[in-house]
Design an enzyme around this catalytic site. Structure first.
Site, PDB file in Angstrom:
ATOM      1  N   ASN A 187      -7.881   2.410   3.035  1.00  0.00           N
ATOM      2  CA  ASN A 187      -7.360   3.755   3.119  1.00  0.00           C
ATOM      3  C   ASN A 187      -5.955   3.739   2.637  1.00  0.00           C
ATOM      4  O   ASN A 187      -4.809   3.472   3.295  1.00  0.00           O
ATOM      5  CB  ASN A 187      -7.414   4.246   4.250  1.00  0.00           C
ATOM      6  N   TRP A 188      -5.592   4.092   1.105  1.00  0.00           N
ATOM      7  CA  TRP A 188      -4.281   3.983   0.579  1.00  0.00           C
ATOM      8  C   TRP A 188      -3.291   5.148   0.805  1.00  0.00           C
ATOM      9  O   TRP A 188      -2.281   4.958   0.776  1.00  0.00           O
ATOM     10  CB  TRP A 188      -4.458   4.016  -0.711  1.00  0.00           C
ATOM     11  N   LYS A 189      -4.046   6.029   1.674  1.00  0.00           N
ATOM     12  CA  LYS A 189      -3.272   7.278   2.224  1.00  0.00           C
ATOM     13  C   LYS A 189      -2.432   7.782   0.930  1.00  0.00           C
ATOM     14  O   LYS A 189      -2.820   7.652  -0.279  1.00  0.00           O
ATOM     15  CB  LYS A 189      -2.254   7.066   3.363  1.00  0.00           C
ATOM     16  N   HIS A 207      -9.566  12.286   9.680  1.00  0.00           N
ATOM     17  CA  HIS A 207      -8.805  11.363   9.870  1.00  0.00           C
ATOM     18  C   HIS A 207      -7.453  11.993  10.814  1.00  0.00           C
ATOM     19  O   HIS A 207      -7.293  13.042  10.626  1.00  0.00           O
ATOM     20  CB  HIS A 207      -8.017  10.893   8.536  1.00  0.00           C
ATOM     21  N   GLU A 264      -4.567  11.629  11.079  1.00  0.00           N
ATOM     22  CA  GLU A 264      -3.482  12.444  10.221  1.00  0.00           C
ATOM     23  C   GLU A 264      -3.715  13.552   9.986  1.00  0.00           C
ATOM     24  O   GLU A 264      -2.790  14.498   9.980  1.00  0.00           O
ATOM     25  CB  GLU A 264      -2.985  11.206   8.998  1.00  0.00           C
ATOM     26  N   GLU A 305     -10.949   5.142  15.545  1.00  0.00           N
ATOM     27  CA  GLU A 305      -9.341   4.934  15.519  1.00  0.00           C
ATOM     28  C   GLU A 305      -8.593   5.458  16.392  1.00  0.00           C
ATOM     29  O   GLU A 305      -8.139   6.479  16.431  1.00  0.00           O
ATOM     30  CB  GLU A 305      -9.142   5.483  13.921  1.00  0.00           C
ATOM     31  N   GLY A 360      -0.968   2.543  12.405  1.00  0.00           N
ATOM     32  CA  GLY A 360      -0.036   2.245  11.727  1.00  0.00           C
ATOM     33  C   GLY A 360       1.153   1.956  12.678  1.00  0.00           C
ATOM     34  O   GLY A 360       2.587   2.031  12.545  1.00  0.00           O
ATOM     35  N   SER A 411      -4.092  -0.656  12.791  1.00  0.00           N
ATOM     36  CA  SER A 411      -3.367  -2.006  12.859  1.00  0.00           C
ATOM     37  C   SER A 411      -4.337  -3.206  12.423  1.00  0.00           C
ATOM     38  O   SER A 411      -3.962  -4.185  13.035  1.00  0.00           O
ATOM     39  CB  SER A 411      -2.659  -2.217  13.892  1.00  0.00           C
ATOM     40  N   GLY A 418      -5.382   0.620   6.826  1.00  0.00           N
ATOM     41  CA  GLY A 418      -4.368   1.234   5.951  1.00  0.00           C
ATOM     42  C   GLY A 418      -3.438   0.463   5.549  1.00  0.00           C
ATOM     43  O   GLY A 418      -3.577  -0.110   4.738  1.00  0.00           O
TER      44      GLY A 418
HETATM   45  P1  PGA Z   1      -3.281   1.323   9.932  1.00  0.00           P
HETATM   46  O1  PGA Z   1      -4.065   2.566   9.294  1.00  0.00           O
HETATM   47  O2  PGA Z   1      -4.209   0.152   9.157  1.00  0.00           O
HETATM   48  O3  PGA Z   1      -2.130   1.318   8.811  1.00  0.00           O
HETATM   49  O4  PGA Z   1      -3.121   1.296  11.141  1.00  0.00           O
HETATM   50  C1  PGA Z   1      -5.345   2.745   9.592  1.00  0.00           C
HETATM   51  C2  PGA Z   1      -5.945   4.395   9.230  1.00  0.00           C
HETATM   52  O5  PGA Z   1      -5.166   5.305   9.561  1.00  0.00           O
HETATM   53  O6  PGA Z   1      -7.074   4.368   8.831  1.00  0.00           O
END
Ligand code: PGA
Length: 254
Positions: free
Chosen positions: A8-10, A96, A98, A168, A174, A214, A235
């Protein structure tokens, strides 16, 4: 079942050059890997370029980071499942944390998106997970069950096998504070039991449950081999080509 590794490049890679560079390094680094399914989810705008012409490889496949529930119409700024499908996208991340937290995406909206994505024969990666506060109050399983129940409301039993569930924990995203493999395993077993109760054991037995939060090249194996997850959602570690290629290689070593 091949492990599923979703990048997931966000909202990163702010230029096309950066996006192409990362994509090309990753595609090149994993081109000989056959025993893992890799999906890259770039920002929408870069999907168009990366899929044109469509790379002639099994890995990686492509995913969207979100999509709208309507097919077309007066919905400024939205991208529909048909548009993604038309491009050659196979997966779509839905719900997600976020988006839930920053854009007030509700379980009801997630439910409409999941239905729309399935209607267009795309595979949704349905994200669920508890916050730090909910974890501290011992509410993890309750929260997860409620997100599943509301998110999957009204989805026909036979469709359930096409959904990937991404557990998640919000506190692990993150933050570098990854969830312990046995904690992830406990939650994933509860998810499986709950799905079997709602959709029947036969319909839910092949559903993929992946872990996100993470994940990196060092801890990835513990989620697949120790926790028995069917894959991972990555991520931060997916933005560094060397790290991500190592992550995929570590998974595919079996
Ligand atoms: P992260 O993000 O690996 O940076 O913790 C995972 C995600 O949001 O899918």
């Amino acid at each position: 079942m091949k492990p599923l590794i979703v990048a997931n490049w966000k909202c990163n890679l702010t230029t096309l050059i950066e996006a192409k560079l990362l994509f090309n390094s990753v595609a090149n680094g994993i081109k000989n890997i056959k025993n893992a399914e890799v999906v890259i989810c770039p920002p929408f705008i870069w999907l168009v370029y990366l899929l044109n012409p469509k790379p002639f490889t099994l890995n990686p496949k492509f995913g969207g980071q979100d999509c709208f529930w309507e097919e077309k119409g007066a919905y400024t700024g939205e991208i529909s499942p048909s548009m993604l499908r038309g491009l050659g996208v196979e997966y779509v991340i839905i719900g997600h944390s976020e988006r839930r937290r920053l854009l007030n995406e509700t379980d009801e909206m997630v439910n409409k998106k999941l239905k729309a994505v399935l209607r267009r024969k795309l595979k949704p990666i349905f994200c669920i997970g508890e916050t730090q506060e909910e974890k501290e109050k011992g509410e993890t399983i309750e929260v997860i069950k409620s997100q599943i129940k509301k998110g999957l409301e009204g989805i026909p039993k036979k469709e359930i096998k096409n959904i990937v569930i991404a557990y998640e924990p919000v506190w692990a995203i993150g933050t570098g504070k990854s969830c312990l493999p046995d904690e992830a395993m406990t939650v994933s077993l509860s998810i499986r039991k709950f799905l079997a109760k709602i959709f029947g054991p036969a319909n839910s037995k092949n559903i993929k449950i992946i872990y996100g939060g993470s994940v990196n090249s060092q801890n990835v194996k513990s989620y697949i081999s120790e926790a028995g997850m069917d894959g991972v959602l990555v991520g931060e570690a997916s933005l560094d080509p060397k790290e991500f290629i190592n992550l995929v290689k570590n998974v595919s070593k079996g």
